[in-house]
Write an enzyme that holds these catalytic residues in place. Structure first.
Site: not given
Ligand code: NAD
Length: 284
Positions: A33, A95, A141, A150, A188
């Site tokens: 991160d 991404k 989550n 999935e 979703n």
């Molecule tokens: P989050 O906001 O909790 O975490 C995202 C993380 O990415 C942060 O810690 C941020 O610092 C980090 N980040 C940003 N830029 C970065 C970089 N350049 N290099 C390394 N790290 C970087 O978000 P989340 O809820 O953990 O979601 C993350 C992914 O998982 C997203 O694609 C989201 O759609 C997917 N997702 C989320 C859920 C959910 O319920 N929240 C469920 C399934 C999938």
């Protein structure tokens, strides 16, 4: 190729959980991160989760699991990983960049997975050399508790990659369900319109959040109401997913509720920021 070392990009609520379940399954994990504070929060959260799980699960040793996780700052530190799971924020440009950087760091045979909630895997794969090793691994989550992953095949994904990821998912103690590469996949595409409609009920003054959630928990037997679930997912992530559904399908039924957009603009992101539809500032 046997998967022994996994790189996880993004130490947010999903990346931390993915790192945890991989380490629980005996894999060595590098959790990446850009934000050092987020790395520390992820390790602390993992400790809390493992201590709770260990109370009811003989043989689970939190110290041993945590010793398998190392935090690093960028994808360049993922050399040697046989699998990378990207779980950074739900933004296409971010991404694409991170997957390209990960591909440059790992060997040409390493599998590159994304935990994206909605973005086309085919589009993500196109940014990576040898796109046949790119696949969607959509964890739910909270990751340590939810049984589903999935699995999304990009147009380019080959059978060997698909088989390896189904086998790994099973090794993590999860159930893989493979679906096609369409916006929002199945999870979703079904869930987000419900959350958005629940937000519209509040926006339109039909009911307050507690009443909306009570209707769905008591009346539909949902374990969590849609607005409490939105707070758990993160309202910024919900808006990002709805934006993908809206722009890809060009259908107004996916337009983001203005109340959701307003909360995100105000930094009310849900549990992770302390406030969303509900206030979490007094809860740990
Ligand atoms: P989050 O906001 O909790 O975490 C995202 C993380 O990415 C942060 O810690 C941020 O610092 C980090 N980040 C940003 N830029 C970065 C970089 N350049 N290099 C390394 N790290 C970087 O978000 P989340 O809820 O953990 O979601 C993350 C992914 O998982 C997203 O694609 C989201 O759609 C997917 N997702 C989320 C859920 C959910 O319920 N929240 C469920 C399934 C999938």
């Amino acid at each position: 190729m046997e998967i022994r070392q996994v790189g996880v990009i993004g130490a947010g609520q999903m990346g931390g959980g993915i790192a945890q379940v991989c380490a629980q399954a005996g894999l060595a994990v590098r959790l990446c991160d850009i934000d050092p504070a987020q790395q520390a929060r992820a390790m602390a959260q993992m400790r809390r989760s493992l201590d709770k799980l260990a109370a009811g699960q003989a043989g689970l040793e939190p110290d041993a699991v945590l010793a398998r996780v190392a935090t690093v700052s960028g994808p360049e530190a993922l050399a040697g990983c046989e699998l990378v799971v990207e779980a950074a924020s739900e933004q296409l440009a971010l991404k694409l960049r991170l997957l390209g950087e990960a591909a440059a760091a790992v060997g040409p045979d390493a599998i590159i997975a994304s935990n994206t909630s909605s973005i086309s895997l085919t589009r993500l794969a196109a940014a990576v050399p040898s796109p046949q090793r790119v696949i969607g691994m959509h964890f739910m989550n909270p990751v340590p508790l939810m049984p589903l992953v999935e699995i999304i095949r990009a147009e380019q994904t080959d059978d060997a990659t698909h088989r390896a990821i189904e086998a790994l998912t099973t090794r993590l103690g999860k159930t893989p369900v493979t679906v096609g590469d369409a916006p929002g996949f199945v999870s979703n595409r079904v869930l987000m319109p419900m959350i958005n409609e629940a937000a519209f009920c509040v926006h339109d003054g039909v009911a307050d959040p507690a009443a909306v959630d009570a209707v769905m928990t008591l009346g539909m037997r949902h374990p969590l109401g849609p607005l409490a679930l939105a707070d758990l997912i993160g309202l910024d992530t919900c808006v990002a997913i709805l934006d993908v559904l809206y722009s890809e399908f060009r259908d107004s039924k996916y337009r983001v509720c203005p109340l959701l957009a307003r909360y995100v603009a105000a930094g009310r992101l849900g549990r992770k920021s302390g406030r969303g539809f509900y206030d979490y500032t007094d809860r740990s």
